[in-house]
Design an enzyme around this catalytic site. Structure first.
Site, PDB file in Angstrom:
ATOM      1  N   PHE A 453       6.398  -2.790  -7.006  1.00 18.57           N
ATOM      2  CA  PHE A 453       6.634  -1.320  -6.326  1.00 18.57           C
ATOM      3  C   PHE A 453       6.799  -0.226  -7.631  1.00 18.57           C
ATOM      4  O   PHE A 453       7.576  -0.507  -8.532  1.00 18.57           O
ATOM      5  CB  PHE A 453       7.895  -1.296  -5.689  1.00 18.57           C
ATOM      6  CG  PHE A 453       7.774  -1.454  -3.924  1.00 18.57           C
ATOM      7  CD1 PHE A 453       6.458  -1.269  -3.617  1.00 18.57           C
ATOM      8  CD2 PHE A 453       8.648  -1.651  -3.096  1.00 18.57           C
ATOM      9  CE1 PHE A 453       6.115  -1.169  -2.175  1.00 18.57           C
ATOM     10  CE2 PHE A 453       8.381  -1.611  -1.693  1.00 18.57           C
ATOM     11  CZ  PHE A 453       7.073  -1.672  -1.361  1.00 18.57           C
ATOM     12  N   GLU A 454       6.356   1.067  -7.324  1.00 18.81           N
ATOM     13  CA  GLU A 454       6.409   2.006  -8.008  1.00 18.81           C
ATOM     14  C   GLU A 454       6.570   1.927  -9.625  1.00 18.81           C
ATOM     15  O   GLU A 454       7.158   2.426 -10.492  1.00 18.81           O
ATOM     16  CB  GLU A 454       7.744   2.715  -7.679  1.00 18.81           C
ATOM     17  CG  GLU A 454       7.650   3.203  -6.240  1.00 18.81           C
ATOM     18  CD  GLU A 454       9.038   3.854  -5.541  1.00 18.81           C
ATOM     19  OE1 GLU A 454       9.949   4.284  -6.542  1.00 18.81           O
ATOM     20  OE2 GLU A 454       9.371   3.986  -4.769  1.00 18.81           O
ATOM     21  N   GLY A 455       5.490   0.916 -10.026  1.00 15.71           N
ATOM     22  CA  GLY A 455       5.521   0.493 -11.498  1.00 15.71           C
ATOM     23  C   GLY A 455       5.966  -0.837 -11.724  1.00 15.71           C
ATOM     24  O   GLY A 455       7.338  -1.043 -11.473  1.00 15.71           O
TER      25      GLY A 455
END
Length: 671
Positions: A453-455
């Site tokens: 998630f998110e990188g």
């Protein structure tokens, strides 16, 4: 550009991809940064100690809201039902809206709760402990959805128009990823074509993995505006967010468009938007995540966030604090794992003793307890630093996301091992045969996404590494650039020599070599002295790597990853020591034992850091890369013989050509 061309992922070279990412990052450091200085060998303890505290009113409001959140989750949320039905019941969503949970981070003047980052993340820990899908929904809405980018970059009119709706419970989502575009935004293909008079844009494209997208009322969409007319044209200039607002306004009023990746607020039910499917995952089964198609979706120019070409900068800036919501969920998992491990390991008896008294299991319990304390210290310190607004926390937030997701995954894996066969069995199956329905295997499945998630962890390492070596890149300048004439390289070498002549001597000695340094921390002082020494050592080895590989350093991802991970351990040790000192002043049961947990966590983290230091120069990175190239070339396909691939046939990446949708719209409104 035709609509058909617009929808395909752009073929860009490595240089352009790197340039787009580079120009989206914040190049300047206007505020001090503990993390940045840590990687430069400058241990500035005063930036995090004494540990920052919330003011009285913020604490009162935060505690009151967390109490209401806890009561609601205890009485109104059935985590087993969410797991079984793969959906958060509408009644739960409406109840959270009535509670104000969708407006936790929204300012009171727009109808929100106005909680600090500290209490927002504490509330997410509560929600995440009962159902990680619940925390994911709330954080996707507020941390990266409409509220956060508007709070940072929105106009007054946009805030008045959208934030009250978000606070009331109209769910928002963030749409960046595409079927063939992940962490390389230079290839983004969704387009936003401006009208002739500049009053609106037409969006075309397909977005993948849109968390909350199935139920979202409002969307933040990243799309590429083609440059035209008086604009600065494509390429580097089109991606920059620089220039004055008046200049941008004149440019667009005259018919010119800067172009570049741009952010828009879009109504979730706008004509031309189709949520073509809801995606299913190994964990977070209640997550409403979808595939969203845009076909000739008209968006007014007044719904554009910031200027054309500022989209990536807006996204990255939003994530500076938005990333802290994922570490909060990791802390929730750590706390729950500790409770389960403690209760089970006292109850389960093997060979005449509770299993928790056997050293093999005791080590796992110790790791879970100490690491949970460390993770909570990292999240709360980072949250407080974000609230104080005195420091630049881009590195701290990224370290928190990377470190907590990696260590949290180890915690839940150890919990399954402690539980043995019962850890592998589902909670529903356990309950059906009369035992406590402990969701240990679900915790592993739910936690796994946090490393993506998110990188992903690998992308976070590269992001942090870029910031960590920024001073070196600035000092080296053209010295490490390929194709630079010898005369210019000579000037660059002289400039770099001047920088290093002043900087390197500062890395030789420091407080960490003075036996009595940091004495106010008592038994924890030894670990702060270690951090100070290790910080200088880390800076030295980073310099050695820069000198050895120069411009090729960016390809040494194994080396850079270890540099980042060492810094993460040092940051976590610092956070734990600062937090233990704060706990000691509370006069509570927590304060009386905090030094025990912090001490063991620091000892474990120190061992991990030392192992990473040793691996910097003694590793298999080069042969690993060489072997991987041979694998990709098909040299070892014989090793795959003797199996049957059970995969369902289909292309590795589905086609996502633009155009009208042929699928039913599965979007639904919860209201």
């Amino acid at each position: 550009m035709s609509t058909q061309q617009a929808g395909r992922a752009r073929n860009v070279g490595e240089r352009e991809a790197r340039q787009v990412a580079e120009e989206a990052r914040e190049a300047d450091w206007q505020k001090p940064s503990f993390g940045k200085q840590l990687y430069l060998g400058d241990f500035q303890l005063d930036l995090i100690h004494p540990h920052p505290r919330p003011d009285g009113e913020a604490a009162r409001r935060g505690e009151e809201f967390c109490a209401r959140m806890r009561e609601f989750c205890e009485t109104s949320v059935d985590s087993a039902l969410i797991e079984r039905d793969a959906r958060i019941p509408d009644e739960v969503v409406k109840g959270l809206a009535a509670l104000g949970a969708f407006g936790m981070k929204i300012a009171p003047e727009y109808g929100g709760m106005g909680l600090t980052n500290l209490y927002y993340n504490r509330a997410l820990i509560i929600a995440g402990s009962v159902s990680p899908a619940l925390a994911a929904m709330l954080s996707a809405h507020q941390s990266i959805g409409v509220p956060q980018p508007l709070a940072l970059f929105g106009t007054d009119d946009q805030k008045k128009r959208y934030l009250p709706r978000c606070a009331r419970g109209e769910i928002s989502a963030f749409l960046l990823t595409e079927p063939d575009v992940g962490s390389d935004p230079a290839r983004l293909s969704t387009t936003a074509t401006p009208s002739a008079d500049g009053s609106e844009y037409v969006l075309d494209g397909v977005k993948l993995w849109t968390t909350n997208g199935v139920v979202a009322d409002l969307l933040v969409v990243m799309a590429r505006v083609p440059p035209s007319g008086g604009g600065r044209g494509a390429g580097a200039g089109a991606e920059r967010g620089g220039g004055t607002s008046s200049a941008r306004g004149r440019e667009e009023q005259s018919g010119g468009h800067r172009g570049g990746i741009t952010a828009f607020v879009v109504e979730g039910n706008a004509p031309g938007i189709t949520v073509e499917r809801r995606n299913a995952f190994m964990g977070l089964r209640g997550l409403e995540n979808g595939l969203t198609r845009f076909h000739e979706v008209v968006v007014p120019a007044t719904s554009r966030i910031g200027a054309e070409g500022q989209g990536l900068k807006i996204a990255l800036t939003t994530l500076n604090t938005g990333r802290l919501s994922l570490p909060a969920s990791c802390v929730a998992a750590g706390k729950l794992a500790l409770k389960i491990a403690r209760e089970w390991s006292r109850e389960r008896v093997q060979w005449g003793r509770p299993v928790g008294e056997h050293e093999a299991v005791a080590k796992k319990i110790s790791f879970i307890a100490a690491t949970t304390y460390g993770l909570e210290a990292v999240v709360e310190l980072s949250s407080q630093l974000a609230d104080d607004k005195r420091n630049d926390i881009r590195i701290e937030a990224a370290l928190a996301k990377l470190y907590c997701s990696e260590m949290g995954s180890r915690i839940v894996d150890e919990l399954v091992q402690i539980r043995g066969g019962r850890g592998y069995e589902t909670a529903e199956s356990l309950a059906a045969r009369g035992e406590r329905g402990v969701p240990a295997e679900q915790m592993v499945r739910d936690m796994r996404i946090n490393r993506i998630f998110e990188g992903s962890s690998e992308i976070m390492q590269l992001f942090i590494a870029r910031e960590a070596v920024d001073a070196h890149l600035s000092a080296a300048g053209e010295l490490i650039e390929p194709g630079i004439p010898a005369a210019r390289k000579a000037r660059a070498a002289a400039q770099a020599g001047g920088f290093y002549a002043k900087w390197l001597p500062t890395l030789m000695t420091g407080q960490g070599q003075r036996p009595g340094a940091y004495g106010e921390f008592g038994p924890l002082a030894q670990y702060l002295r270690y951090v100070e020494r290790a910080s200088r050592k880390l800076a030295r080895v980073t310099f050695y790597g820069m000198a050895r590989w120069q411009g090729r350093l960016e390809r040494k991802q194994g080396f850079l990853g270890r540099i980042v991970d060492i810094g993460a351990e040092l940051f976590a040790i610092s956070a734990a020591c600062s937090r233990a000192q704060l706990d000691a002043t509370t006069g509570t049961e927590r304060g009386s034992v905090a030094f025990e947990l912090a001490g063991l966590f620091c000892a474990q983290a120190r061992h991990r850091a030392e192992e990473l230091f040793a691996q910097l120069w003694a590793n298999t990175d080069a042969p690993d890369s060489a072997l991987a190239r041979q694998v990709l070339a098909g040299r070892y396909t014989w090793l795959e013989e003797g199996i049957i691939d059970p995969s369902i046939p289909g292309p590795w990446i589905a086609e996502a050509d633009p155009g009208p949708s042929n699928a039913a719209n599965v979007h639904r409104h919860i209201g």
